[in-house]
Every structure is written in C-alpha cells, then in structure tokens.
Enzyme design. Sequence first.
Site, PDB file in Angstrom:
ATOM      1  N   CYS A  76       0.858  -1.181   0.000  1.00 46.23           N
ATOM      2  CA  CYS A  76       0.000   0.000   0.000  1.00 46.23           C
ATOM      3  C   CYS A  76       0.899   1.237   0.000  1.00 46.23           C
ATOM      4  O   CYS A  76       1.740   1.386   0.895  1.00 46.23           O
ATOM      5  CB  CYS A  76      -0.856  -0.050   1.263  1.00 46.23           C
ATOM      6  SG  CYS A  76      -1.810   1.425   1.587  1.00 46.23           S
ATOM      7  N   CYS A 186      -1.169   4.040  -6.366  1.00 46.79           N
ATOM      8  CA  CYS A 186      -2.018   3.340  -5.387  1.00 46.79           C
ATOM      9  C   CYS A 186      -2.172   1.919  -5.903  1.00 46.79           C
ATOM     10  O   CYS A 186      -2.424   1.718  -7.102  1.00 46.79           O
ATOM     11  CB  CYS A 186      -3.382   4.038  -5.299  1.00 46.79           C
ATOM     12  SG  CYS A 186      -4.614   3.111  -4.370  1.00 46.79           S
TER      13      CYS A 186
HETATM   14  N1  DGL Z   1      -4.065   0.639  -1.906  1.00 39.08           N
HETATM   15  C1  DGL Z   1      -3.645   1.737  -1.151  1.00 39.08           C
HETATM   16  C2  DGL Z   1      -2.489   2.504  -1.717  1.00 39.08           C
HETATM   17  O1  DGL Z   1      -1.676   1.927  -2.406  1.00 39.08           O
HETATM   18  C3  DGL Z   1      -4.557   2.479  -0.249  1.00 39.08           C
HETATM   19  C4  DGL Z   1      -5.756   3.103  -0.814  1.00 39.08           C
HETATM   20  C5  DGL Z   1      -6.642   3.659   0.277  1.00 39.08           C
HETATM   21  O2  DGL Z   1      -7.065   2.891   1.146  1.00 39.08           O
HETATM   22  O3  DGL Z   1      -6.911   4.868   0.248  1.00 39.08           O
HETATM   23  O4  DGL Z   1      -2.317   3.667  -1.456  1.00 39.08           O
END
Ligand code: DGL
Length: 263
Positions: A76, A186
Amino acid sequence: MNSSTKQPIGLFDSGIGGTSIWKEIHELLPNESTIYLADSKNAPYGQKTEDEILQVSIKNTEFLLERNCKLIVVACNTATTNAIKHLRAHYNVPFIGIEPAIKPASLNTKTNTIGILATKGTLNSNLFANTSNIINTKVKIVEQIGEGLVELIEGGKLDSSEMTQLLKKHLHLLTKHTIDYLVLGCTHYPYLIPQIKAIIDSNINIIDSGQAVAKQTKKILEKNNLLHSQNSKTENIFYSNTNTKVLKAVLNNSNVIVEKLNF
Ligand code: DGL
C-alpha cells in the site's frame, strides 16, 4: 534473526489493492507461502491522518507477525509513505514498501511533464515530498488525488458507469497537461488500467511499481538468507475483515484460501 525460509511472506493493504502486488510476487517467487491481510474495514487509508495510518499499519503488522511471517510487504503506497519508517525501526523483520514510480517516469519523459494519480495520504506525505524534491527540477509533476476510486473498487464497482465518470474527471485534470507518463501511485489502481487506457491517449505510458516491488522482495529475501528456493507445497492465505466477495473476484484463483475474519 532466527527465521526459517519456510515461513510465509506477509502482505497488507487497506483492502484488495495489494493483491496486484501479491500477483507479481507470487509469479516471481512461486515457492513462497504468503499471508495477505485485506483491512477493508478501515479503507480508504488515503483519507486518514498520518497517525491513523500508522496505527492501522502497526495493527496489521502485528497480525502478520503473530502468524510467523518472515518478511512483510506493505502493499500500500499510503501505508508505506506514512508508516514504514516507524515499522522498520520497531520490528525485527525486513519490510518492503511501495512508492509511486515517479523516478523512472521522470527519467524517461520526453515532454518533461508526468502525471501521478494517488491518494491524498500518499501525495501529502513527507516521504513523497522528499522523493519529488530529488527528481530533476526540469520535470513537472502534476498530482491528482484519486478521490472515490478506492471506495468504488472496494464496493465491487470496478466496472461501472460511476467508475468511468469518476475516472474521466480525474484523468482529464492530468491530461490537460502535456504528460507522457501516468504514474499509478495506489495499489488498487492497476485494476483500472483497461478503463484508463480506453480514456487517455495511447501515447501516454502507464506505469506502476508492482514488478519492482517483487524484484526487491526477492533481493531482500536472498540477502537475509530467507529465500525458499525449494519446490515444495506452499499455502497462500487471504484474510478480509469485511466480506470476501470482492477479494475472491480479483483473485480468481482456486489455489488460494480466502477467509473472513473479525479483526
Ligand atoms: N491501496 C492503497 C495505496 O496503495 C490504499 C488506498 C486507500 O485505502 O486509500 O495507497
């Protein structure tokens, strides 16, 4: 560290996004067992404060360490940019993080303008600011918060007219500049690539950091003598703290175990 190569690799994300990273890791390292935690109950992380992101990251890390993980992939961007420094300082396992691929984009751009689509939490983080500041000053970085995208993906609306409308709105704000690279900052966004391609000009290159994270994971496992190179039975377990439907849909793979848990 007294870890065994047979122990699993742990991964976490605010939901299903990090499975895009898991797929790259599983392809490169098929002999590794994995445990993936989708903390969908707390999604989106991108709208949380730095301290809130840190608290959920600590909780997720401890969940994975209790299950004996030998290395943790923070799958993430938002959690990496806000919490990885703290995690590395407080836990005795290697951590691999993911950051938006603005470095390769800025090295290859011909228009000297690149676009990045990421969460508010990532774009506002100190780590992202530091990386942006060391990029060639000739390169303009146009930032766009992908507000609402993670919520639609987590809600099972990946292929919906709502998604198309929202994507068009965000992408227009980037493509009105002369960008030739679009960085997906993301881990949820690689699932949107077919739709993004249908909206933007085909001359714009889309990049994310998935493969780089998988290579880095291999390198760090090797360096710490933790690589499980033998061909033996592996187990890939996915946990979600909401329902497992969306998770199962993106995994589309009968060789994994998907379980719901109260966490
Ligand atoms: N998948 C996540 C990222 O790479 C988080 C997205 C979120 O929960 O806002 O930032």
